[in-house]
Structures are given as C-alpha cells and as structure tokens.
Design an enzyme around this catalytic site. Structure first.
Site, PDB file in Angstrom:
ATOM      1  N   LYS A   1       0.828  -1.198   0.000  1.00  0.00           N
ATOM      2  CA  LYS A   1       0.000   0.000   0.000  1.00  0.00           C
ATOM      3  C   LYS A   1       0.870   1.258   0.000  1.00  0.00           C
ATOM      4  CE  LYS A   1      -3.782  -2.286   2.444  1.00  0.00           C
ATOM      5  NZ  LYS A   1      -4.645  -2.316   3.648  1.00  0.00           N
TER       6      LYS A   1
ATOM      7  N   LYS B   1       5.647   4.121   0.460  1.00  0.00           N
ATOM      8  CA  LYS B   1       5.279   2.822  -0.080  1.00  0.00           C
ATOM      9  C   LYS B   1       5.649   1.749   0.950  1.00  0.00           C
ATOM     10  CE  LYS B   1       7.560   1.210  -3.708  1.00  0.00           C
ATOM     11  NZ  LYS B   1       7.953   1.009  -5.122  1.00  0.00           N
TER      12      LYS B   1
ATOM     13  N   ASP C   1      10.650  -1.291 -16.711  1.00  0.00           N
ATOM     14  CA  ASP C   1       9.190  -1.264 -16.514  1.00  0.00           C
ATOM     15  C   ASP C   1       8.638   0.133 -16.826  1.00  0.00           C
ATOM     16  OD1 ASP C   1       6.748  -2.407 -15.981  1.00  0.00           O
ATOM     17  OD2 ASP C   1       6.844  -2.037 -13.832  1.00  0.00           O
TER      18      ASP C   1
END
Length: 945
Positions: A627, A643, A739
């Site tokens: 989360k 985070k 990514d």
C-alpha cells in the site's frame, strides 16, 4: 523428575526407530559403467547455477541425481540403468563427454537450451537404444559424426540453433526409424546427400539457414512419408533447380525454398494435393507461373515474390478458398489482374489480417473485386509500382498504391497477450510453457487460434479452460512462439504424477503431429522443481524400497518434532524480556539494517506518525508490492509518498533493496526523488517526494477531468525521455529501467514528468577484464504486457533498446489516448497496421486532432520507430530526445505564449486538489495486465536467425 525421564525415554525410542529405518532398505545399485559415464560427464560440465549440486556419491539412480532417470532394479543385485538424461534449460556449460556413449540403455538425451560447446562425440554411435537426441539451442561446433547413422531406433535428431559445420554424412541414410531431422540454423555445408531419400519414415527435413551448396537431389522424392521440406537461406549451385520429382511428393504439406539461389522454371504442382505452404521467394525463377487447371486446393500461403517471373497471373489462383497470403511482388508479371482474384472465402472474411501483394510488376488492368476487398474485409491489397495501376497522382490518395517494403509485417505480429477466460481458475497455480511452432502451415494465426487450443488440449489429455494461450509472436523463419498456461482442475495445484506427465508429453513429443500446425519445440517449462525430477527418477523402486523410505521419513519426522517440542518447552521457561531480546537479535541477523549514504533512514515510529498510524484516510494507492500512503513529515510542511511492503512479500523485498540502491545514486529533475527508507521493526518502506499530479495514465484516461493538449503531451514525452536518457548514459553505472509505462510516469503540480518505480531495474553491464562491454544483461523476463520489448521477451536479453521499445508504447499512448492493451488489441499492432495503410492519423486522440497533421504524424512515426521488432532498428534514447526537441522547435507556433518545452505557462498548472492524492508507485490505476510476478519465470530463448 518422572516427566523428564519420560521425555528421555520417548526421545531414545524415536532415535532408535530412526536409526533402524536407515538400515531397513539397502537400495538399488546403479550400473557401475553408467556411474562412471555420468561422473566423467560431470567433470566436463560447467554448472554456474548449481543445478546439479546433488550429483554426489557413487549411486546416481538411488541418490536421485537431478535429471537422471533410471530403469527399475533388475536381477538379484538390484542393478538399475540410466535411461534418460533430462538436463533441459539448466544454464549448463561445458561439453559432452565421450563416455556418455557407454550408457547402453539410454533412450532420451536432452540438453536443450543450455550453453554447451564442443562437438558431438562419435561414441554416441554406441547408444543403440537412443530414441531422442535433443541438442538444440546450444553452442556445439564440429561436424556430424557418421557413426550416428547406425542408430536404428532413433526417432528425432534436433541439433538446430548451434554452430555445427561440415557435410551431412551419407551414412545417415541408415537411420531407418528417423522421422524428424531438425538441423536448421547451423553452418552445415556441402550437398544434401541423396541417401536421405532412402529414409522410409522421415516426415520433416528442416535444413534452413545453413551453408548448403550443390543441387537439390531428386532422390528426396523417394521418402514417401515426407510432410515438410524447409531449405530457406542456403546458396545452392548456380544451376540448381527444383527437381521435377519433388512436384509429385503426394504427402507434402510445406515446401519452403526461400532465398536459395534457384533458377529455371517453376514446375506444375498438381502432384502435391495436400500442399498448404509454398514459398519460392527471393530466387531467380523465370518464365510464367504454371498455368495449370488447379493449384493445390489447401494452399494457405503462396509466395513467389522477388523472382523474374513473366506472363499473366493464372485465374486458377483466384479459386483458392483457403489462401491467406498471396505475394507475387517484384516480378515482371503483366496483363490484367484476374477478376476472381481475392474472391476466396478467407480473403473475404474479417478474421485476421491477410495480404495480396502485387507490387512492382507491369500489371495493366485492375480487378474490381480487389478495390472492394480493401474496404470490406481485413485483407490488405497492394499494387504500388505498377505504373498503369498507380500513376504518381494516386500514390498517396489510393490506399492500394501506398508502397510497402515489408508486406510480411501485415501478418507477423508482435507479442499479443490473450485475455484469460473469466471461468478459468485464475487463483490456481499454473504451469507456464514456452512453446514454438517450427514450421506452421499458415500465416495468420488469428484464423487458427481456437483450433490450436483444441488440438493442444486433446494432445495433453486436458479439458477446456485448462489450456490458456497467454501470448504469441511471430519470429524469423517464420516460426510462431507462444506462452501457454496449464491450469489444474478441482485443486489449486497439479499433483506430482500429473506434473511429470505434462512435462514428458512436451519433452518426449507425445503430442501427435498436426498437418496444420507442423512440428513444435519446447522452449521452457516453469516451474521445474527438484521433486519433479526426483519423482521421475525413483519410478522403478520396489514396494519394499518405498516402504523403507516411508518408515524412515516418518521416524525422522517424529524425531524432529520431538526435538522442536523439547526446545519449545525449554524456551517457554525463559523470562519474557530475554525472549524479546533474542527475537530482536534473530530479526537483525535475518535482515540487517541498511546504511545508504545520502538517504535518510526513518524509524517505523516516524512514518507511523506521519501517516496517522497508516490510516485508511491516508492511503492513496495499492499495488502488488503493498500500500501507498500520503505522509506529512514532522515539520508539518513536507508531503511525501510512503510505499509500505506487504508482510512476507519476497519479491517486494527484492524490489525494496533494488530501488534504494539505484535511487540513492541517481539525481535528475525527471526522476522521482527518494527521500528515505525504513528498514525497522520488520517493516520495509520507501519514502518518495510526493507527486500531486498523479500518473500520466490518469490523465490519458481522463481521470483528472482536464484533458492534456498536444504541447503538454510533447513536453511530458520530452521530460520522460530525458529522465530515461540520464539512466542510460549519465548514471554510473548506467541503468535499464525495465518497466517504463504510462502509470510509472508521474506529474507534479506543473505537469513536469518524472519517471518512477525502479523495483525491476537492472544495472547495465560493465566492462570485463579485457575491457569489452557486453551488449545486454541476461535476466528472467519481468515487466508489463503491452510494454515489453518482444526481443527481450523472447531472448531473455535486456538492453537499453528494451526501454526504448517500452517508451515507444508510451508515446503511442500519448498520441492516441489508448491503453497499451485494450480488449485484446495491442496498440503497437493497431498503429503499425494503420500507418502502413496510410491511415495513421485515424487513431489520433480526438482531443488533439485540431493540431497540425504534420506534427502529429512526426510524433506517430517517432513512436513507431521506437517499437520496431529488431532492437538495432530502434533509435537510441539520445536520438529520441533530439527528435522530440526538434519537433518542439519546428512547431513552436502551436504553443501558447510563454510556453516552452522545459516550462509550461501558468495556465497549465493543476491544483493539488484536482486529482486524488497520487503516489510514486503506479498502484491506484495499476494495469490489470501487469503480470511482472507471473512472468518472472518465463524464459524464451534466442530466436532463430
């Protein structure tokens, strides 16, 4: 005291039982000759990954050496023999020891997809029981030993994708049981021996991409079971022609002779009634296309392009109902196009993308049916370069007249992810299989995907929805690579026997050959557990052996359980304070605290205070890692994004350390800044600067309520590109992001773009001892479908051009507003096809459609150049930055007053409250297709040249 004595008595009894079990079964004995052969082989091997760490002792069968499968014990001495070496895809180097020829009972030798070198030992001619010889995907050199010609039981030879040279031994005509000769992609030379025509059972002769010379032997037609002859990219003699006997191989399904230097005329093909694929392109054939009454009715692909053919196109071609690809370009054909051309049912359908390519001939009269075909189906028609059909004035206005130098790109797709049916057990553990069709009998897979799934499901003896096609991509050859998932039914996992059965079905080629799909090869099988190999190795143990093992295991379990209970009982008596201290010390040993220069280490208490004890009100996102919370640091002024990893997230832990390591060393205005981290109280958290503008994906999805104009999109593209360029060229050492996607590009309150989420990033290779720098990093495939470089997905090799491809997808999202993948459609494929058809601007986001078409077209072409299949054809990030800057300068008049590529106008600001609070990890709008964890075990190897 009595209790202590009782505990001691129980312990003694358990120990005695355990010791007794050790001697209850003496076990089988591996044939000493086989043991010596494996030990000699082990000495020649290189095992950097330690996959053969259990090759110890002197009893390979009984000790279940990894990849060693044995027969059942025989005789009074319980002797077992090695029947299979299953060393598929284990990252092994070294060579094949000649002593392996002493494994007289060996049936399966599989060392596919490793890095082995050296030659094939002539001693393999003694393996008289050998059924499969699988050596493909290595670096073997040397010549083919003639001694293999005596192996009368051998069914399959796969030596493709090596560096083997020399001639094909004529002695191989003695392989009386051979069905599959797969020897493509080597350096074989000399002539094809006519003795291969004497092979009574051969079905596949794959010799493409070698250095073969001489003429094509007419005797090959004597092999009456032949299904496929594939000889592309060899250079046969200057007078070599297609033997007339080959036109009468009644069983033949595919004849592929592309780029072989062949001459003469093309023989009539009426004697090939089952033929599906005929490829004679890039040769020197002359004369007319055979004007026979009927071509083989099953033809799906007919390619005679790039020859010197003359005359008219026969009307019989127009009668072919299954034809998907017709390429007659770059010849000297003349006359009228037959009226029935393109009227076949497949051309008329909407399934898949088909092609009729008649470019660069001297055709004079157009067929009305072709013009209708282009607009009423998914068949593309091209006849540019025919002066009578395409005058200069029509070159741009008529879609049929747009030149296309790469017609194959219409049908050979990039990686196309497939949506998983909702009634599949998506929570079940599945097996991922890398699978490749080596010589398919079609060109448009969309037309056959459901039929393929039915074929594979039946071949694996599974049921519907157990076999899911995850993605597929065409490779050079053409070969069709795909990733397949196998799901269990009822339970969450396959049991051991089912796991082994599925592996052996693939690796021992138990799936029947298909006339449509042709031969296949196994590329990867994941996961491959040690227990699966050991289970297969112990298949021949007697009931007494199994009973002894069970008793021993039970006794050992009892002993361990007793010791644990004893220690737990002893520990309960320790003071609570001492127990807590021991636990803290153990945790510190398991996860020592990080010390990173220049980055603040926060305590758990500090971050709990900053987030109101991680309250739901402060949560601003959630992803696979954990989360994300909005935090206010103790000065009450600075907002940060925190985070927090989920407990027990192993992948998250790896990403945690990776992000700290990389972000602590990079500083750029277009990269999200790491403010600090927390590695305390068993917690792992990363603290970033807060980005109130949200993700780029948010804005393209209109979640912000404020659409982006084109100048802002251009500025976001340039800022992101500069951040990636910094990673590639100025970071020390350079970094591959791995990514890049729209949800990992964040915006601040002035829409300045910053690249985020470095959890999957890898350091670029550094120079070796001799100063040479490798061009790639070999790594497992991770990333997000739709953004992943196809070359990286297939070859396992990560480069800076992998990031370029991903960024190209982001550019396409910026120009179209579309998702990378939406409802099974791939944005790269859609944009590429429309661009080739001259309709690139038809998918521009309507929000920016009023801007100059030239600017939008330039942006689109830059995006497509980044997404080219071959990495060497893509620009570098430096070139991308240069082109974006040039685009901004060329069309500076479209920008508002006071606007520059580096700084927006005041009106471009967004208020902090215009979006829900965002976060540096793209979790709130996390792509539903993000399967980085799923893909972490998928390995695809080097594509054939």
């Amino acid at each position: 005291m009595k209790l202590a004595m009782a505990e001691m008595d129980v312990t003694v009894l358990v120990a005695v039982a355990f010791l007794f079990s050790l001697f209850a079964y003496t076990g089988a004995v591996t044939n000493p000759v086989d043991t010596a052969a494996l030990e000699a082989f082990h000495k020649t091997l290189q095992d950097p990954s330690g996959n053969l760490a259990n090759w110890v002792g002197n009893n390979p069968c009984e000790n279940a050496w990894r990849g060693v499968v044995c027969s059942a014990p025989t005789g009074p001495s319980n002797i077992t023999f090695v029947t299979e070496l299953r060393l598929f895809d284990l990252n092994l180097g070294g060579s094949l020891a000649p002593e392996l020829g002493n494994l007289t009972q060996l049936k399966y030798l599989d060392v596919m997809w490793n890095h082995m070198t050296g030659s094939i030992p002539p001693s393999f001619g003694k393996l008289t029981q050998l059924y499969l010889l699988l050596l493909n995907g290595n670096k073997f050199t040397g010549t083919l030993p003639k001694e293999l010609g005596s192996l009368s039981y051998l069914d399959r030879i796969q030596i493709d994708e090596n560096q083997i040279s020399g001639p094909i031994p004529p002695e191989w005509g003695g392989l009386t049981s051979i069905q599959h000769l797969h020897m493509n992609n080597n350096s074989l030379n000399g002539s094809i021996p006519p003795e291969l025509g004497s092979l009574p059972n051969v079905v596949h002769i794959l010799l493409d991409n070698n250095e073969l010379t001489g003429e094509l032997p007419p005797e090959i037609a004597n092999a009456r079971q032949l299904l496929i002859i594939q000889l592309d990219n060899n250079q046969f003699a200057s007078n070599a022609t297609i033997p007339s006997t080959w036109a009468n191989i009644s069983t033949l399904l595919k004849l592929s002779l592309r780029n072989c230097g062949l001459t003469g005329t093309i023989p009539e093909m009426g004697g090939l009634p089952l033929l599906e694929v005929l490829d004679l392109s890039f040769n020197n054939f002359t004369g007319p296309i055979p004007n026979q009454t009927a071509f083989p009715v099953n033809l799906t692909s007919l390619d005679m392009s790039n020859n010197r053919l003359t005359g008219q196109i026969p009307t019989s071609i127009g009668n072919l109902q299954s034809l998907e690809i017709l390429s007659l370009s770059n010849n000297q054909l003349s006359g009228a196009i037959p009226e029935n051309l393109g009227t076949g049912s497949t051309f008329q359908s909407y399934g898949g993308v088909k092609l009729i390519d008649l470019q660069n001939n001297q055709l004079t009269v157009n067929s009305n049916s072709l013009a209708e075909l282009e607009s009423n189906s998914t068949t593309h028609v091209r006849y540019a370069g025919n002066p009578a059909l395409c005058p200069n004035a029509q070159t741009i206005t008529n879609p049929l007249c747009i030149p296309n130098s790469d017609p194959v790109s219409f049908t050979y797709d990039s990686v196309i992810p497939i949506e998983i049916p909702p009634n599949t057990c998506q929570s079940c553990k599945y097996i991922t299989v890398g699978y490749r069709l080596k010589s398919p009998g079609f060109s448009v897979f969309d037309l056959y995907s459901q039929q393929f799934l039915a074929y594979l499901t039946a071949g694996l003896d599974l049921i519907q929805n157990q076999v899911i096609l995850q993605d597929y991509t065409w490779q050079a050859g053409p070969r069709l690579a795909m990733t397949i998932r196998l799901y269990p039914t009822g339970n969450n996992t396959f049991n051991q026997s089912e796991f082994d059965r599925l592996y052996q079905t693939f690796s021992q080629w138990r799936i029947p050959d298909s006339a449509i799909f042709g031969p296949y090869e196994l590329i990867s099988f994941y996961p491959r557990s040690l227990s699966a190999y050991n289970s297969a190795s112990k298949g021949g143990l007697s009931k007494g052996a199994i009973a002894g093992i069970v008793i021993g295991a039970a006794a050992l379990t009892m002993l361990v359980t007793g010791l644990i209970l004893f220690l737990f009982y002893r520990r309960r008596k320790l003071p609570p304070a001492l127990l807590a201290q021991i636990e803290r010390m153990n945790r510190a040993k398991r996860n020592p605290a990080l010390k990173v220069a220049g980055v603040k280490a926060f305590t758990f208490e500090e971050l709990a205070l900053a987030t109101d004890n991680f309250s739901e009100e402060k949560q601003i996102g959630q992803g696979g890692y954990g989360k994300v919370y909005l935090g206010i640091l103790n000065d009450g002024k600075k907002q940060v994004a925190i985070k927090r990893a989920e407990q027990g997230s192993l992948q998250g832990a790896h990403e945690f350390y990776t992000e700290i390591e990389l972000l602590s060393r990079v500083h750029h205005r277009n990269l999200v800044m790491l403010e600090g981290y927390c590695d305390d109280e068993g917690e792992q958290m990363l603290v970033y600067e807060f980005m109130p503008g949200g993700t780029l994906r948010d804005h393209l999805s209109a979640l912000s309520g404020i659409p982006l104009d084109f100048p802002t999109r251009l500025r976001i593209a340039l800022g992101s590109a500069r951040g990636i360029l910094y990673l590639h060229t100025e970071a020390n050492p350079p970094i591959f992001h791995r990514d890049i996607k729209a949800s990992n590009i964040l915006l601040d309150n002035r829409k300045v773009a910053k690249v985020a989420d470095f959890g999957l990033s890898r350091l670029a290779p550094v120079p070796d001892m001799e100063g040479a720098t490798p061009g790639h990093v070999s790594t497992v495939v991770k990333g997000t479908p739709g953004y992943m470089d196809p070359e990286y997905f297939l070859t396992h090799k990560l480069t800076d051009k992998s990031d370029v491809y991903s960024f190209g997808v982001v550019l396409l999202e910026l120009i179209t507003g579309m998702h990378a993948i939406s409802k099974g459609k791939n944005i790269v494929r859609e944009a590429h096809q429309r661009s080739l058809a001259g309709l690139g601007l038809s998918i521009i986001d309507p929000v920016i459609a009023q801007y100059p078409a030239e600017a939008l077209e330039s942006f689109m072409q830059l995006a497509l150049s980044c997404c080219r299949d071959m990495p060497e054809a893509r620009p570098t990030m430096a070139e991308v930055v240069r082109d974006l800057e040039g685009l901004g300068r060329s069309y500076s008049d479209i920008f508002p007053d006071g606007y520059s590529l580096d700084m927006p106008t005041q009106s471009s600001r967004i208020s902090t409250g215009s979006l829900p609070m965002s976060y540096p990890y793209s979790a709130r709008d996390r792509d539903s297709n993000d399967t980085s964890e799923l893909l972490s075990g998928t390995v695809m190897h080097v594509a054939p040249r």
